[in-house]
Design an enzyme around this catalytic site. Structure first.
Site, short mmCIF file in Angstrom:
data_model
loop_
_atom_site.label_atom_id
_atom_site.label_comp_id
_atom_site.label_asym_id
_atom_site.label_seq_id
_atom_site.Cartn_x
_atom_site.Cartn_y
_atom_site.Cartn_z
CG ASN B 39 21.63 -39.98 -35.05
OD1 ASN B 39 21.87 -38.79 -34.83
ND2 ASN B 39 22.58 -40.82 -35.45
CG HIS B 50 25.50 -43.28 -33.46
ND1 HIS B 50 26.26 -44.14 -34.20
CD2 HIS B 50 25.87 -42.03 -33.85
CE1 HIS B 50 27.08 -43.45 -34.99
NE2 HIS B 50 26.86 -42.17 -34.79
CD GLU B 52 22.09 -48.25 -33.43
OE1 GLU B 52 22.42 -47.05 -33.25
OE2 GLU B 52 22.19 -48.82 -34.52
CB CYS B 77 28.48 -47.43 -36.50
SG CYS B 77 28.41 -46.67 -34.87
CB CYS B 80 25.51 -48.91 -32.09
SG CYS B 80 25.33 -47.11 -32.14
CG ASP B 147 25.42 -40.22 -37.54
OD1 ASP B 147 25.17 -39.49 -36.58
OD2 ASP B 147 25.11 -41.43 -37.59
#
Lengths: 150, 150
Positions: B39, B50, B52, B77, B80, B147
């Protein structure tokens, strides 16, 4: 012509002039564009640089997205749909969904997923957006398929 | 310890040392790490960075994701998850989902969405990952909420 869709089209054309895919996006709050971007997969060698992601990146960190509208020249895929859902963008305006009806998955399509997640989706069925992508896909079918992971 | 989860934890710790959120990710093909990231929201002022997404970006353009496994120290999330669904990643291994059970939407949670879209989700319930995020969230609740768009 919706001025925000026009701005997204301008971004798409900029991407095309750079040798990339003609897909553009803007983020709007209170009648003002607060972020703009275009697909940069080819330009940056970055598979995550879809137009909407580039736009949201360029808008920078936001306290909230609840008062924003995300415009895209093309129906967003699951990556970009996921961003809108996660960050709580309430409304997504798309230029067209003829050349790409949205990402496909075992669950269903990305446009339906946005709506299932509570996002208002407005499709402007714009002829300029349709022609731009038709021309690009006809000339670059492999590049287009790679963009959406096909 | 799974060596790929360990690599994702190393990425998360690198992010923490840079002043960012301790979430890391690696992309694996045939027992080799082909991309890694963490991140970078704080470091780059980029809400799309993020772990990923950073990992998939760093892996670069791929002809296919059908033979890859995406690791993340934390349950992904919707942003991703959306990337994994769109690009056809068949398997996602997560370090934990205690500190973040996945993105929430009117549709449901992002972990359930991955499964509904046909992705195999493996949760390693890793104590190191849980502690790392617990410590971070306790010290930085506002940054964490930003985030995930809360």
């Amino acid at each position: 012509m919706d001025p925000f869709l026009q701005a997204a089209i301008d971004e798409a054309k900029l991407g095309l002039s750079e040798g990339g895919l003609p897909i553009g996006s803007v983020l709007v709050r209170g009648g003002q564009i607060i972020g703009r971007g275009h697909n940069r997969r080819v330009q940056h060698g970055d598979p995550m640089a879809h137009a909407e992601i580039d736009c949201l990146k360029n808008a920078g960190r936001q306290a909230t997205y609840k008062d924003t509208v995300l415009y895209s020249t093309l129906m967003p895929c699951f990556l970009c749909t996921g961003a809108a859902v996660q960050f709580g963008v309430p409304k997504v305006v798309v230029g067209e969904s003829i050349t790409f009806p949205g990402g496909e998955s075992k669950w269903g399509r990305s446009g339906d997923f946005m709506e299932a997640a509570g996002i208002e989706v407005v499709n402007l069925h714009d002829a300029t957006c349709i022609q731009m992508m038709r021309d690009f896909i006809a000339a670059n079918p492999k590049l287009w398929n790679e963009d959406i992971g096909v």
